[in-house]
Design a protein around this motif. Sequence first.
Motif, PDB file in Angstrom:
ATOM      1  N   GLN A   1       0.813  -1.207   0.000  1.00  0.00           N
ATOM      2  CA  GLN A   1       0.000   0.000   0.000  1.00  0.00           C
ATOM      3  C   GLN A   1       0.846   1.256   0.000  1.00  0.00           C
ATOM      4  OE1 GLN A   1      -3.053  -0.746   2.817  1.00  0.00           O
ATOM      5  NE2 GLN A   1      -4.203   1.039   2.206  1.00  0.00           N
TER       6      GLN A   1
ATOM      7  N   GLN B   1     -13.082   1.907  -6.664  1.00  0.00           N
ATOM      8  CA  GLN B   1     -13.604   2.313  -5.351  1.00  0.00           C
ATOM      9  C   GLN B   1     -15.044   2.774  -5.441  1.00  0.00           C
ATOM     10  OE1 GLN B   1     -10.594   5.132  -4.319  1.00  0.00           O
ATOM     11  NE2 GLN B   1      -9.953   3.909  -2.570  1.00  0.00           N
TER      12      GLN B   1
ATOM     13  N   GLU C   1      -9.106  -0.688   1.374  1.00  0.00           N
ATOM     14  CA  GLU C   1      -8.032   0.041   0.684  1.00  0.00           C
ATOM     15  C   GLU C   1      -6.965  -0.878   0.122  1.00  0.00           C
ATOM     16  OE1 GLU C   1      -8.987   4.035   0.799  1.00  0.00           O
ATOM     17  OE2 GLU C   1      -7.040   3.232   0.195  1.00  0.00           O
TER      18      GLU C   1
END
Lengths: 320, 473
Positions: A116, A177, A282
Amino acid sequence: MSDFVSGFWNYYVISIVLASVIGCAVLLWIQDSAKHVEGETTGHVWDEDLQEFSNPLPNWWRWLYYITIVFSLFYLAMYPGLGTYQGQFGWSSTGQYDGEMKKADDQYGPIFKKFQSQDIRAVAVNSEAKEMGQRLFLTYCSQCHGSDAKGASGFPNLTDNDWLFGGTPEQIKETLQKGRDAMMPAKGVKPDLNGDQIKDIAGYVRSLSGLATDSIRAQRGKDLFAEACSACHGPEGKGMVGVAPNLADKIWLYSSSENSIIETITKGRVNRMPAYGEFLGEAKVHLLTAYVYGLGGGQTDAPAAAPAAAPAGAAPAEKK
Amino acid sequence: MASATPTQAPETKPSFVEESLYEVHQKVHPRAVSGIFATWRWALVWFTQLIFYGMCWLPWNGRQAVLFDLVERKFYIFGLVFWPQDVIFLAILLIISAYSLFLFTAVGGRLWCGYACPQTVYTEIFTWIEQKIEGERNARIKLDAAPMSARKLWLRSAKYGSWILLAFWTGFTFVGYFTPIKTLWTSLWSFSLGPWETFWMLFYGAFTYLFAGHMREQVCKHMCPYARFQGVMFDPDTLTITYDTERGEPRGARKKGVEPQSIAKGDCVDCGICVQVCPTGIDIRKGLQYECIGCAACIDACDQVMVKMDYPKGLIRYSTEHAIEAHWGWKEIISHVVRLRVIIYSAILGAICVAFVWGIATKPTLRVDVIRDRATLAREVEGGLIENVYRLHVINVSETPHRYAVSVSGLQGMDMVGDRIIEVPAAGARSFAVQVRAPSDSGKKGSNQIFFDVKSLADEKVAVHEKASFLQP
């Protein structure tokens, strides 16, 4: 957390459970000897000459029974069983689930975190991330986009360089998303088109991609196209990012047959990509973005409204 | 054993007693015995335990020869590797075990119980240890009755200590079939055993100690299901341990050299040794009983006494119900071994064994599963061709990496897009995406049968011809 509206049922269950366990113990206690005729047999006779010896069980059988009763009382104190009583260990199935999720997070969290923090472009070439991304893709995306990501009728091919909503990493991530809603209004901005006119436009659209068509129809269709369609699809049909697809390339979301194009114009199209941000979280979205970007065709620079930027870095002939 | 008849005088009322349903266990102290059958039993003890304790130490191909790797879901038995897809062989193995049990039980009674059952084997080993430490039968009975003393404490500690060591070694060996035993050994001494390994070692070891050291015949009498249903597997031609009542009764002591007929007695001298050697503590002279595990210790014991008395052996012997009734000799007994039940069991057992061996010999070293993409039914690609997407799941069962050539056939004008040469590591599986294209007019609308051919580059014979379907819209 009880589903019952009355507290009576709680006590009902508790009394049944306790009565059974204690009842078993009492039964064992009072039934530990038997009266029978003096001699080796019990005295009963069945079917003329079938008799039964009186053979006592070994003592350890009885002790095992008592041990199980004691254990069950201990168990009922520690775990739920007496109605709504939670038990000293505080176990619940949701609690166990949360514990398992936490364990998984502790184990996998660091791996996700590692990626990430990296830029999508770097993640896209990392082989471990690619394998993870592929597994995620096969789980969540392949049902619509195909296990090779090359799409199907109505579901975009993710390996080509045709991006309706943009192919930069940021745009792909936004697609994942928030999802996308695509709508082609029936008959474009000219709702009074008739069947013959639609056929003409279809012929013209096919000619834009170099497909066989009736040239007279295509000529008529060109004028109609300028009236009805170019508001969104552009004067040369090259499309606009986020608005309308490029009609002048060889990539077809639905079939390239004339009937299919006529249907598109007559009825319009509605298509939706569901939002995965909340569902996946995420970390997974980051990995999937990198994977999709790495499939090929992804764009490196910021979105340009002009469709001329779309083929940047990729020739019209696709990778197939 | 007849019930009271109605002609009995009414004033003789039967008297009732109150008896406990439970009793304290009386320990059985079997006397040591030697003879043909005892030799056979010990031979089987050595045979089974050498295999059990020894086989896990054998190496094969850089790994343990016999290893049941539950974590990786592979069972290794020498050169064979069994995957979860091979569980059918386990089922067949269990069926073979069941039928062979039925077969030799129908022929010879409780041969399993008396000679091969782990309960019998471990009890024999533990009893042998007990005998070596605490002495013979009478010495052991005396020791049990004696109050605690330094000597008793020492003997008991030595006995329980030896049992615990052997039981722990047994538990350790058992776990060594699931985790490589050499790594287990080093972990043991560096105190770095995993929690589950520790648990199973202690669990298995504790139950070996409990069952072989203390429970012994209680397992056979009260716990084992086989003891209960062996009765239905016998028939009047089954060889069982039999006391020849006709020859032995009436029993009674006599001096050596006295002819039994002259004192109106049978051959049985009522020495009671057959009861003393019995591990379940029964008297075989009462007839075949369910507690009798068929160990033939009483046969060996009685034969020894008969030899001493100059009588012929075999007062207690293997015989059948029919043989005793009709006074058959061995010839007739043997001729009755081959009867319908035995023939049927043998035939079924033979057929299943052949199928088992053939199945294992022809077990494929390559498995291919074709998973067609469901959602993308058929899509159009450039050139107007129709394309279907598949995922080939290729499992390389062998223990060397392989490269395979993939091709497709079945429809006119078919072509395949995707890797044509794939590599799969040893004992591994890989998934590959493959697209198959065909002209839209090839085949019929709807489902068409096609075939994928996956061939090993190293060995032509390792090949799979797997069917799949191609959809034309």
